[in-house]
Design an enzyme around this catalytic site. Structure first.
Site, PDB file in Angstrom:
ATOM      1  N   GLU A  13       8.290  12.795 -15.833  1.00 28.03           N
ATOM      2  CA  GLU A  13       7.659  12.010 -14.754  1.00 28.03           C
ATOM      3  C   GLU A  13       8.499  12.182 -13.493  1.00 28.03           C
ATOM      4  O   GLU A  13       9.636  11.719 -13.423  1.00 28.03           O
ATOM      5  CB  GLU A  13       7.573  10.532 -15.174  1.00 28.03           C
ATOM      6  CG  GLU A  13       7.202   9.585 -14.068  1.00 28.03           C
ATOM      7  CD  GLU A  13       5.987  10.021 -13.255  1.00 28.03           C
ATOM      8  OE1 GLU A  13       4.896  10.105 -13.830  1.00 28.03           O
ATOM      9  OE2 GLU A  13       6.151  10.292 -12.038  1.00 28.03           O
ATOM     10  N   LYS A  14       7.899  12.869 -12.497  1.00 36.09           N
ATOM     11  CA  LYS A  14       8.673  13.297 -11.326  1.00 36.09           C
ATOM     12  C   LYS A  14       9.158  12.160 -10.441  1.00 36.09           C
ATOM     13  O   LYS A  14      10.019  12.365  -9.603  1.00 36.09           O
ATOM     14  CB  LYS A  14       7.869  14.287 -10.482  1.00 36.09           C
ATOM     15  CG  LYS A  14       6.573  13.739  -9.913  1.00 36.09           C
ATOM     16  CD  LYS A  14       5.878  14.799  -9.080  1.00 36.09           C
ATOM     17  CE  LYS A  14       4.528  14.355  -8.581  1.00 36.09           C
ATOM     18  NZ  LYS A  14       3.457  14.538  -9.573  1.00 36.09           N
ATOM     19  N   HIS A  15       8.621  10.947 -10.608  1.00 37.72           N
ATOM     20  CA  HIS A  15       9.023   9.846  -9.729  1.00 37.72           C
ATOM     21  C   HIS A  15      10.252   9.087 -10.197  1.00 37.72           C
ATOM     22  O   HIS A  15      10.839   8.334  -9.437  1.00 37.72           O
ATOM     23  CB  HIS A  15       7.878   8.834  -9.596  1.00 37.72           C
ATOM     24  CG  HIS A  15       6.755   9.335  -8.759  1.00 37.72           C
ATOM     25  ND1 HIS A  15       5.699  10.010  -9.290  1.00 37.72           N
ATOM     26  CD2 HIS A  15       6.550   9.269  -7.418  1.00 37.72           C
ATOM     27  CE1 HIS A  15       4.865  10.333  -8.317  1.00 37.72           C
ATOM     28  NE2 HIS A  15       5.358   9.909  -7.173  1.00 37.72           N
ATOM     29  N   HIS A  43       9.285  16.449  -6.731  1.00 36.68           N
ATOM     30  CA  HIS A  43       8.304  15.559  -6.109  1.00 36.68           C
ATOM     31  C   HIS A  43       7.937  16.157  -4.758  1.00 36.68           C
ATOM     32  O   HIS A  43       8.803  16.716  -4.090  1.00 36.68           O
ATOM     33  CB  HIS A  43       8.904  14.158  -5.933  1.00 36.68           C
ATOM     34  CG  HIS A  43       7.936  13.185  -5.351  1.00 36.68           C
ATOM     35  ND1 HIS A  43       7.739  13.062  -4.004  1.00 36.68           N
ATOM     36  CD2 HIS A  43       7.083  12.311  -5.948  1.00 36.68           C
ATOM     37  CE1 HIS A  43       6.812  12.132  -3.797  1.00 36.68           C
ATOM     38  NE2 HIS A  43       6.399  11.668  -4.953  1.00 36.68           N
ATOM     39  N   HIS A  49       3.242  12.601   1.877  1.00 37.26           N
ATOM     40  CA  HIS A  49       3.645  12.169   0.528  1.00 37.26           C
ATOM     41  C   HIS A  49       5.139  12.405   0.358  1.00 37.26           C
ATOM     42  O   HIS A  49       5.585  13.547   0.329  1.00 37.26           O
ATOM     43  CB  HIS A  49       2.831  12.979  -0.490  1.00 37.26           C
ATOM     44  CG  HIS A  49       3.036  12.554  -1.914  1.00 37.26           C
ATOM     45  ND1 HIS A  49       2.531  13.272  -2.971  1.00 37.26           N
ATOM     46  CD2 HIS A  49       3.681  11.487  -2.467  1.00 37.26           C
ATOM     47  CE1 HIS A  49       2.862  12.672  -4.101  1.00 37.26           C
ATOM     48  NE2 HIS A  49       3.560  11.590  -3.826  1.00 37.26           N
ATOM     49  N   CYS A 106       7.841   5.667  -3.673  1.00 34.77           N
ATOM     50  CA  CYS A 106       7.003   6.766  -3.180  1.00 34.77           C
ATOM     51  C   CYS A 106       5.889   6.145  -2.344  1.00 34.77           C
ATOM     52  O   CYS A 106       5.270   5.161  -2.777  1.00 34.77           O
ATOM     53  CB  CYS A 106       6.404   7.536  -4.362  1.00 34.77           C
ATOM     54  SG  CYS A 106       5.069   8.659  -3.859  1.00 34.77           S
ATOM     55  N   HIS A 109       2.715   6.581  -4.613  1.00 39.12           N
ATOM     56  CA  HIS A 109       2.715   6.172  -6.022  1.00 39.12           C
ATOM     57  C   HIS A 109       3.585   4.967  -6.350  1.00 39.12           C
ATOM     58  O   HIS A 109       3.815   4.672  -7.517  1.00 39.12           O
ATOM     59  CB  HIS A 109       3.102   7.369  -6.899  1.00 39.12           C
ATOM     60  CG  HIS A 109       2.176   8.527  -6.740  1.00 39.12           C
ATOM     61  ND1 HIS A 109       2.520   9.662  -6.056  1.00 39.12           N
ATOM     62  CD2 HIS A 109       0.889   8.688  -7.134  1.00 39.12           C
ATOM     63  CE1 HIS A 109       1.481  10.508  -6.056  1.00 39.12           C
ATOM     64  NE2 HIS A 109       0.490   9.936  -6.697  1.00 39.12           N
TER      65      HIS A 109
HETATM   66 FE   LIG Z   1       4.554  10.386  -5.275  1.00 38.73          FE
END
Ligand SMILES: [Fe+2]
Length: 122
Positions: A13-15, A43, A49, A106, A109
């Site tokens: 999970e990149k976050h 990310h 973004h 983010c 997100h």
């Molecule tokens: Fe994001």
């Protein structure tokens, strides 16, 4: 508020903030910590973004509250073709073992969190 924090395995999970800290440190000696987003899966870092900030806390065992170590804002999102990378290296000292907690935001997100244990030896 706690309900809004998302987490997961940073490898998938990149976050999720990735925290690099030694497992064992000596009481009162500076501990170097690296916190970043997107170590395994990058990310996006664009005008639309991006990761806005990372906060780092330490919760000593038995303490009522965590202590904020720092807040790190990533301010450049394309102005002058420049982008701040969500990557921080900092230091702190502690007298007791505890948990390093990192949170991040983010703009698309939302809120994310991660934590690691740090053993402090007298
Ligand atoms: Fe994001």
């Amino acid at each position: 508020m706690g309900d809004f924090y998302q987490s997961g395995d940073w490898k998938g999970e990149k976050h999720v903030p990735v925290i690099h800290a030694p497992e064992k440190v000596k009481a009162g000696e500076p501990v170097e910590v690296k916190v970043l987003i997107g170590e395994e899966i990058p990310h996006p870092n664009t005008l639309e973004h991006y990761i806005s900030w990372i906060k780092l806390y330490f919760h000593a065992k038995g303490a009522k509250f965590p202590v904020e170590i720092g807040t790190y804002n990533f301010s450049a999102h394309g102005e002058g073709d420049l982008f701040t990378e969500p990557h921080v290296v900092t230091r702190f000292t502690a007298e007791k073992s505890g948990t390093l907690l990192a949170t991040s935001y983010c703009n698309i997100h939302g809120l994310w969190e991660n934590s690691v244990e740090v053993k402090v030896e007298g």
